[in-house]
Design an enzyme around this catalytic site. Structure first.
Site, PDB file in Angstrom:
ATOM      1  N   HIS A 139       0.877  -1.304  -0.106  1.00 41.91           N
ATOM      2  CA  HIS A 139      -0.155   0.021  -0.068  1.00 41.91           C
ATOM      3  C   HIS A 139       0.773   1.415   0.017  1.00 41.91           C
ATOM      4  CE1 HIS A 139      -2.808  -2.611   2.731  1.00 41.91           C
ATOM      5  NE2 HIS A 139      -3.020  -2.917   1.381  1.00 41.91           N
TER       6      HIS A 139
HETATM    7  C1  LIG Z   1      -0.609  -7.733  -2.759  1.00 36.06           C
HETATM    8  C2  LIG Z   1      -1.656  -6.729  -2.500  1.00 36.06           C
HETATM    9  C3  LIG Z   1      -2.906  -6.895  -1.732  1.00 36.06           C
HETATM   10  C4  LIG Z   1      -3.596  -6.169  -1.662  1.00 36.06           C
HETATM   11  N1  LIG Z   1      -4.765  -6.334  -0.685  1.00 36.06           N
HETATM   12  C5  LIG Z   1      -5.469  -5.272  -0.441  1.00 36.06           C
HETATM   13  C6  LIG Z   1      -6.807  -5.350   0.555  1.00 36.06           C
HETATM   14  O1  LIG Z   1      -7.275  -6.848   0.926  1.00 36.06           O
HETATM   15  N2  LIG Z   1      -7.564  -4.627   0.498  1.00 36.06           N
HETATM   16  C7  LIG Z   1      -7.304  -3.200   0.095  1.00 36.06           C
HETATM   17  O2  LIG Z   1      -8.159  -2.434   0.272  1.00 36.06           O
HETATM   18  N3  LIG Z   1      -6.357  -3.081  -0.702  1.00 36.06           N
HETATM   19  C8  LIG Z   1      -5.573  -3.776  -0.853  1.00 36.06           C
HETATM   20  N4  LIG Z   1      -4.275  -3.569  -1.787  1.00 36.06           N
HETATM   21  C9  LIG Z   1      -4.129  -2.198  -2.051  1.00 36.06           C
HETATM   22  C10 LIG Z   1      -5.173  -1.878  -3.267  1.00 36.06           C
HETATM   23  O3  LIG Z   1      -4.875  -3.018  -4.378  1.00 36.06           O
HETATM   24  C11 LIG Z   1      -4.717  -0.306  -3.678  1.00 36.06           C
HETATM   25  O4  LIG Z   1      -4.792   0.456  -2.839  1.00 36.06           O
HETATM   26  C12 LIG Z   1      -5.310   0.051  -4.779  1.00 36.06           C
HETATM   27  O5  LIG Z   1      -5.640  -0.985  -5.752  1.00 36.06           O
HETATM   28  C13 LIG Z   1      -4.445   1.260  -5.212  1.00 36.06           C
HETATM   29  O6  LIG Z   1      -5.132   2.094  -6.265  1.00 36.06           O
HETATM   30  P1  LIG Z   1      -4.258   2.954  -7.315  1.00 36.06           P
HETATM   31  O7  LIG Z   1      -5.565   3.400  -8.280  1.00 36.06           O
HETATM   32  O8  LIG Z   1      -3.590   3.825  -6.889  1.00 36.06           O
HETATM   33  O9  LIG Z   1      -3.298   2.046  -8.146  1.00 36.06           O
HETATM   34  P2  LIG Z   1      -3.298   0.538  -8.923  1.00 36.06           P
HETATM   35  O10 LIG Z   1      -4.659  -0.103  -8.532  1.00 36.06           O
HETATM   36  O11 LIG Z   1      -2.260  -0.218  -8.744  1.00 36.06           O
HETATM   37  O12 LIG Z   1      -3.627   1.116 -10.435  1.00 36.06           O
HETATM   38  C14 LIG Z   1      -2.605   1.733 -11.063  1.00 36.06           C
HETATM   39  C15 LIG Z   1      -2.723   1.511 -12.659  1.00 36.06           C
HETATM   40  O13 LIG Z   1      -1.856   2.279 -13.256  1.00 36.06           O
HETATM   41  C16 LIG Z   1      -1.165   1.502 -14.489  1.00 36.06           C
HETATM   42  N5  LIG Z   1      -0.132   2.377 -14.644  1.00 36.06           N
HETATM   43  C17 LIG Z   1       1.011   2.767 -14.078  1.00 36.06           C
HETATM   44  N6  LIG Z   1       1.747   3.564 -14.653  1.00 36.06           N
HETATM   45  C18 LIG Z   1       1.142   3.677 -16.049  1.00 36.06           C
HETATM   46  C19 LIG Z   1       1.414   4.377 -17.134  1.00 36.06           C
HETATM   47  N7  LIG Z   1       2.291   5.215 -17.287  1.00 36.06           N
HETATM   48  N8  LIG Z   1       0.564   4.542 -18.271  1.00 36.06           N
HETATM   49  C20 LIG Z   1      -0.469   3.601 -18.179  1.00 36.06           C
HETATM   50  N9  LIG Z   1      -0.918   2.840 -17.285  1.00 36.06           N
HETATM   51  C21 LIG Z   1       0.024   2.845 -16.100  1.00 36.06           C
HETATM   52  C22 LIG Z   1      -0.824   0.249 -13.598  1.00 36.06           C
HETATM   53  O14 LIG Z   1      -0.284  -0.488 -14.363  1.00 36.06           O
HETATM   54  C23 LIG Z   1      -1.891   0.018 -12.813  1.00 36.06           C
HETATM   55  O15 LIG Z   1      -2.765  -0.917 -13.628  1.00 36.06           O
HETATM   56  C24 LIG Z   1      -3.504  -4.634  -1.912  1.00 36.06           C
HETATM   57  C25 LIG Z   1      -2.489  -4.411  -2.799  1.00 36.06           C
HETATM   58  C26 LIG Z   1      -1.571  -5.488  -2.907  1.00 36.06           C
HETATM   59  C27 LIG Z   1      -0.282  -5.131  -3.959  1.00 36.06           C
END
Ligand SMILES: Cc1cc2nc3c(=O)[nH]c(=O)nc-3n(C[C@H](O)[C@H](O)[C@H](O)COP(=O)(O)OP(=O)(O)OC[C@H]3O[C@@H](n4cnc5c(N)ncnc54)[C@H](O)[C@@H]3O)c2cc1C
Length: 505
Positions: free
Chosen positions: A442
């Protein structure tokens, strides 16, 4: 429409009302809300689209397809692995689906102490409810709790530690236990099987394997983005330029600041990439006489929260969280070499895993290497080191209280404890970095919200301080650690940003 980058060879140019970079917890709900409101939305995702039928539950295959750097991304000091999703649906595809609302004391801290407008629980709750409805969030049912979680509950009760059963996002779970490698049965509710198909059904376009390199600007206004179209391997087949008056960066805490820096945005304030905060996590394993089969069912179901008192201490604390995984994912964290290690692995079904998940006070930074890739710096502040040791000792004691014969921290050095008294040895470590395996699932905070451009990157609605029409909607906007699993908060803030964008853009 969903297409893979390789099907758009050459130099392609599209127009849209809004382009959303990233399809995880921050991008998907926002793009859905804007599509619902009649906007023409294009999602660009660096990773592939991985279908349920392709989730083969093999560790090397799925790490390569679902995670950045095959799940082995590390900080510059080599001490922390930073797990983040790289596929359509982002990190929600491999998350454990433990659902927690943003804690009221944290929202109060953001609203009243940090003076962020309209972030109080009364304002956020309706967005949270919409997210929970979409993800079918519900309490874990008694018949769904596996032996592993019951054992942790038993240990907590034995020691008088507070704990409780959690909420989660699954419908008709079969309990196969491979959540961290993506759900092969489409039972876990993620961005990929909720918000995204709903948006596509309403006319949004999504291009996978499209790595956005730059945000395009004219003067102080955003114009669109340029992406490299990938062939699914290491090659490149062309470029896609999407011209749009609104650009939303939802590439996650590591990639959103990198994209801003590559685009020369936000240099003046020097805030982009700062304020990085982890939920530092380390796991201890307990060896039991009886079979635990911790790999079956879902973890966590029962979480110990005796060390969390956010009303009094909004910036510290830790959870003890049952955690386990497939054999190939557990093997690197068990102590010993050769026969000794093999013996411990043969006892795989008699192992329980308990993670300490910190609500960190430490701060790190994301910068960008000359090749454009993000560089992640993080080290534990002394108070976090103290909390983590305290948490490890509490986790070890709990495992012993539940009946463990031996307890192993995740340590390349091969520590093994045979009684609770020995756990105090952990206090002798001046540093935990590179002594025990540390991870963050996270990472948060590198483009934090704030009223003032001198101390933040976006305003309290995710709007860039520097470029008109540019927004950030992902975990990078959190001003401090949110203390709990962050996906529900990320999604709720995304819906709030979407509403504000529709009202003002
Ligand atoms: C192993 C694991 C278990 C987890 N378990 C939980 C849980 O049980 N409960 C919970 O609430 N949270 C959990 N989380 C955390 C949760 O998944 C994240 O909080 C959330 O998905 C983050 O959202 P985000 O939009 O910031 O990033 P992400 O969901 O990671 O999305 C970002 C996206 O942007 C894309 N991207 C990056 N750079 C570029 C670029 N230059 N061009 C185009 N695309 C790009 C990436 O490929 C990715 O698909 C977990 C995380 C992990 C790693």
């Amino acid at each position: 429409m969903i297409v893979a980058g390789r099907t758009l060879a050459g130099a392609v140019s599209w127009d849209a009302d809004v382009v959303v970079v990233g399809t995880g917890a921050g991008g998907a709900p926002l793009g859905h809300a804007l599509t619902q409101a009649g906007k023409s939305v294009v999602f660009l995702e660096a990773g592939p689209r991985v279908l349920d039928a392709e989730m083969n539950q093999r560790v090397p295959d799925m790490l390569a397809r679902l995670y950045w750097d095959r799940g082995a991304r590390v900080t510059t000091n080599g001490a922390f692995t930073v797990s983040q999703g790289r596929c359509v649906g982002g990190s929600t595809v491999h998350y454990t689906a433990w659902a927690m609302r943003p804690p009221r004391p944290i929202l109060d801290h953001w609203t009243y102490h940090l003076k962020l407008t309209e972030l109080d629980a009364k304002t956020i709750d309706p967005f949270v409810e919409t997210v929970e409805k979409m993800l079918s969030t519900r309490p874990v049912q008694p018949h769904e709790v596996n032996a592993h979680n019951h054992l942790i509950e038993r240990g907590a009760n034995e020691l008088g530690l507070r704990g409780g059963f959690v909420h989660h996002n699954r419908v008709g779970c079969l309990g196969c236990g491979y959540c961290l490698l993506g759900c092969a049965y489409n039972r876990k509710q993620t961005a990929a099987n909720t918000f995204l198909p709903a948006a596509i059904g309403l006319g949004a376009r999504l291009v996978s394997d499209a790595h956005v390199e730059r945000v395009l600007t004219r003067g102080a206004r955003v114009e669109g983005v340029r992406a490299r179209l990938l062939d699914g391997g290491h090659g490149e087949v062309g470029t896609l330029t999407v011209r749009a008056p609104v650009v939303v960066l939802a590439a996650g805490t590591i990639h959103t600041p990198a994209l801003l820096v590559r685009s020369g945005i936000g240099d003046a304030s020097g805030q982009v990439g700062r304020n990085l905060v982890f939920h530092t996590t380390t796991t201890l394993f307990g060896l039991f006489d009886e079979e635990v089969a911790a790999h079956r069912g879902f973890s966590p179901s029962y979480v110990v929260d005796h060390a969390m008192d956010l009303e009094r201490y909004p910036d510290r604390g830790y959870y003890l969280v049952p955690a386990f995984a497939a054999p190939a994912a557990i093997a690197p964290f068990l102590p010993g070499f050769g026969d000794d290690h093999a013996t411990k692995m043969r006892a795989y079904k008699r192992l329980a895993g308990l993670s300490v998940m910190l609500h960190d006070a430490s701060r790190g930074r994301v910068t960008v290497a000359p090749n454009g890739k993000p560089v992640i710096e993080y080290a534990l502040a002394p108070e976090d080191r103290g909390q983590l040791v305290e948490g490890m000792i509490a986790a070890g004691r709990l495992l012993f209280a539940a009946g463990a014969k031996e307890v192993y921290p995740s340590s390349p050095g091969g520590m093994a404890f045979t009684s609770p008294d020995q756990l105090d040895y952990l206090t002798s470590f001046a540093h935990l970095e590179n002594r025990v395996a540390l991870n963050t699932p996270h990472p948060q905070g590198t483009c934090r919200m704030g009223e003032m451009r001198q101390t933040s990157v976006v305003d309290p609605w995710g709007r860039s301080h520097d470029v008109a029409g540019l927004y950030v909607s992902d975990m990078s906007v959190f001003p401090t650690s949110v203390a709990v699993p962050p996906s529900i908060t990320t999604m709720a803030l995304a819906l709030r940003t979407a509403r504000h964008l529709l009202a003002t853009a």
